[in-house]
Design a protein around this motif. Structure first.
Motif, short mmCIF file in Angstrom:
data_model
loop_
_atom_site.label_atom_id
_atom_site.label_comp_id
_atom_site.label_asym_id
_atom_site.label_seq_id
_atom_site.Cartn_x
_atom_site.Cartn_y
_atom_site.Cartn_z
N MET A 94 0.73 -4.73 5.77
CA MET A 94 1.76 -4.90 4.76
C MET A 94 3.16 -4.80 5.38
SD MET A 94 0.19 -5.69 2.11
CE MET A 94 -1.43 -5.64 1.35
N TYR A 95 3.32 -3.93 6.37
CA TYR A 95 4.64 -3.85 7.01
C TYR A 95 4.89 -5.04 7.95
CZ TYR A 95 6.06 0.32 4.68
OH TYR A 95 6.45 1.18 3.70
N ARG A 151 -6.38 2.91 5.53
CA ARG A 151 -4.99 3.04 5.07
C ARG A 151 -4.03 2.59 6.18
NH1 ARG A 151 -1.22 2.22 1.83
NH2 ARG A 151 -2.54 2.86 0.13
N LEU A 166 6.36 -7.53 5.68
CA LEU A 166 7.79 -7.28 5.45
C LEU A 166 8.60 -7.77 6.66
CD1 LEU A 166 10.03 -6.02 3.72
CD2 LEU A 166 9.61 -3.85 4.89
N TRP A 208 -5.93 -7.98 3.23
CA TRP A 208 -4.97 -8.41 2.19
C TRP A 208 -5.58 -8.27 0.80
CZ3 TRP A 208 0.06 -10.57 2.10
CH2 TRP A 208 0.42 -11.17 0.87
N LEU A 212 -8.76 1.71 -4.35
CA LEU A 212 -7.43 2.30 -4.14
C LEU A 212 -7.52 3.82 -4.16
CD1 LEU A 212 -5.04 -0.01 -6.11
CD2 LEU A 212 -5.09 0.41 -3.67
N MET A 228 9.11 -17.30 -2.90
CA MET A 228 8.21 -16.36 -2.24
C MET A 228 8.60 -14.92 -2.60
SD MET A 228 7.29 -15.81 1.76
CE MET A 228 8.80 -14.91 2.11
N VAL A 248 -6.82 -6.50 -1.41
CA VAL A 248 -6.98 -5.14 -1.93
C VAL A 248 -7.67 -5.20 -3.30
CG1 VAL A 248 -5.74 -3.10 -2.73
CG2 VAL A 248 -4.99 -4.28 -0.67
N PHE A 249 -7.30 -6.20 -4.09
CA PHE A 249 -7.91 -6.39 -5.41
C PHE A 249 -8.69 -7.70 -5.40
CE2 PHE A 249 -4.20 -3.80 -6.08
CZ PHE A 249 -4.66 -2.82 -6.95
N SER A 307 8.85 -11.53 6.64
CA SER A 307 9.71 -12.09 5.59
C SER A 307 11.18 -11.83 5.93
CB SER A 307 9.32 -11.57 4.21
OG SER A 307 9.73 -10.24 4.04
N TYR A 312 -1.44 -14.51 -7.56
CA TYR A 312 -0.21 -14.12 -6.85
C TYR A 312 -0.32 -14.45 -5.36
CZ TYR A 312 0.90 -11.64 -11.14
OH TYR A 312 1.17 -11.34 -12.44
N THR A 313 -1.54 -14.26 -4.84
CA THR A 313 -1.75 -14.61 -3.43
C THR A 313 -1.51 -16.10 -3.22
OG1 THR A 313 -3.35 -12.83 -3.13
CG2 THR A 313 -3.46 -14.64 -1.56
N TYR A 321 -4.71 -11.22 -8.96
CA TYR A 321 -4.31 -10.96 -7.58
C TYR A 321 -4.41 -12.24 -6.76
CZ TYR A 321 -3.64 -8.29 -3.28
OH TYR A 321 -3.14 -7.80 -2.10
C1 HEC Z 1 -0.70 -10.91 -3.81
C2 HEC Z 1 -0.07 -9.64 -3.87
C3 HEC Z 1 1.09 -9.29 -2.96
C4 HEC Z 1 2.13 -10.09 -2.59
C5 HEC Z 1 2.39 -11.54 -2.95
C6 HEC Z 1 2.96 -9.27 -1.76
N1 HEC Z 1 2.44 -8.01 -1.64
FE1 HEC Z 1 3.26 -6.46 -0.61
N2 HEC Z 1 1.65 -5.33 -1.08
C7 HEC Z 1 0.59 -5.71 -1.85
C8 HEC Z 1 -0.39 -4.65 -1.87
C9 HEC Z 1 -1.72 -4.68 -2.59
C10 HEC Z 1 0.13 -3.61 -1.10
C11 HEC Z 1 -0.54 -2.28 -0.76
C12 HEC Z 1 -0.23 -1.27 -1.76
C13 HEC Z 1 -0.80 0.02 -1.30
O1 HEC Z 1 -0.11 0.74 -0.57
O2 HEC Z 1 -1.94 0.30 -1.62
C14 HEC Z 1 1.43 -4.07 -0.61
C15 HEC Z 1 2.27 -3.30 0.19
C16 HEC Z 1 3.49 -3.71 0.66
C17 HEC Z 1 4.37 -2.91 1.47
C18 HEC Z 1 4.07 -1.50 1.93
C19 HEC Z 1 4.59 -0.54 0.91
C20 HEC Z 1 3.60 0.48 0.56
O3 HEC Z 1 3.99 1.37 -0.18
O4 HEC Z 1 2.44 0.42 0.97
C21 HEC Z 1 5.48 -3.64 1.71
C22 HEC Z 1 6.71 -3.21 2.51
C23 HEC Z 1 5.28 -4.93 1.09
N3 HEC Z 1 4.06 -4.93 0.45
C24 HEC Z 1 6.20 -5.95 1.10
C25 HEC Z 1 5.96 -7.21 0.56
C26 HEC Z 1 6.87 -8.32 0.70
C27 HEC Z 1 8.22 -8.26 1.39
C28 HEC Z 1 6.29 -9.37 0.08
C29 HEC Z 1 6.77 -10.77 0.00
C30 HEC Z 1 7.26 -11.39 1.21
C31 HEC Z 1 5.01 -8.92 -0.47
N4 HEC Z 1 4.85 -7.61 -0.14
C32 HEC Z 1 4.14 -9.72 -1.18
C33 HEC Z 1 0.44 -6.90 -2.49
C34 HEC Z 1 1.29 -7.99 -2.36
#
Ligand code: HEC
Length: 148
Positions: free
Chosen positions: A33-34, A26, A37, A71, A141, A112, A73-74, A40, A82-83, A79
């Motif tokens: 994922m952060y 986790r 962010l 990345w 998950l 994007m 996850v799925f 971006s 989208y990727t 998925y």
């Molecule tokens: C192909 C799929 C996909 C794309 C495209 C994507 N994300 Fe994510 N994102 C995910 C997944 C899966 C998670 C994890 C969810 C979880 O917490 O289990 C995630 C988590 C996040 C988180 C953390 C939030 C959390 O609750 O965990 C942020 C912030 C985030 N994404 C921002 C973005 C931003 C900004 C973009 C575009 C620039 C983006 N994501 C594009 C799939 C994607």
């Protein structure tokens, strides 16, 4: 005897490596994922300042992040779709930045952003519906407790 000990040690090293705990998984996923962010936001900052190096560098980082194992996850065609959308848009951002085409960058940034929104919508749907034909993803998950 020595051989047996060596073989056991080898087996422990190769096979018995402890899996990362759900909490660790986790934490790794959150970090990734952060980071996404942050990069971006950095692209957006580059757009506002017409800083093409910042734009192309951050877009490249986004592509690298999308290639990390965590990345995925799925493991579903959606998925992946989208990727691919995300990666393609990030690639166009970089290309337009290298051509110093700010309008082109802005347009690709919009693309994007839409891919972020669409993929997150998909992730929420899968979570909520617990689609029965995706047991592996759901189980994965379920094992990774959401922290928020
Ligand atoms: C192909 C799929 C996909 C794309 C495209 C994507 N994300 Fe994510 N994102 C995910 C997944 C899966 C998670 C994890 C969810 C979880 O917490 O289990 C995630 C988590 C996040 C988180 C953390 C939030 C959390 O609750 O965990 C942020 C912030 C985030 N994404 C921002 C973005 C931003 C900004 C973009 C575009 C620039 C983006 N994501 C594009 C799939 C994607």
């Amino acid at each position: 005897m020595k051989k047996i000990i060596l073989a056991s040690l080898f087996a422990i090293l190769v096979i018995g490596r402890p899996c990362p705990s759900p909490a660790q998984q986790r934490a790794d996923l959150d970090k990734l994922m952060y980071g996404k962010l942050a990069s971006s936001k950095a692209v957006f900052e580059g757009i506002a300042l017409a800083d093409f190096n910042k734009i192309s560098g951050s877009a490249e980082k986004l592509i690298q992040i999308s290639k990390m194992a965590e990345w995925a996850v799925f493991k579903t065609p959606q998925y992946e779709l989208y990727t691919n959308e995300f990666r393609r848009a990030a690639g166009v951002i970089g290309q337009k930045a290298r051509n110093k085409n700010l309008d082109g960058v802005a347009l690709a940034y919009f693309d994007m952003t839409m891919s972020c929104i669409r993929c997150h919508q998909y992730v929420r749907e899968v979570r909520e519906a617990r689609l029965p034909h995706e047991p592996a993803a759901v189980a994965k998950l379920a094992r990774i407790p959401a922290t928020r």
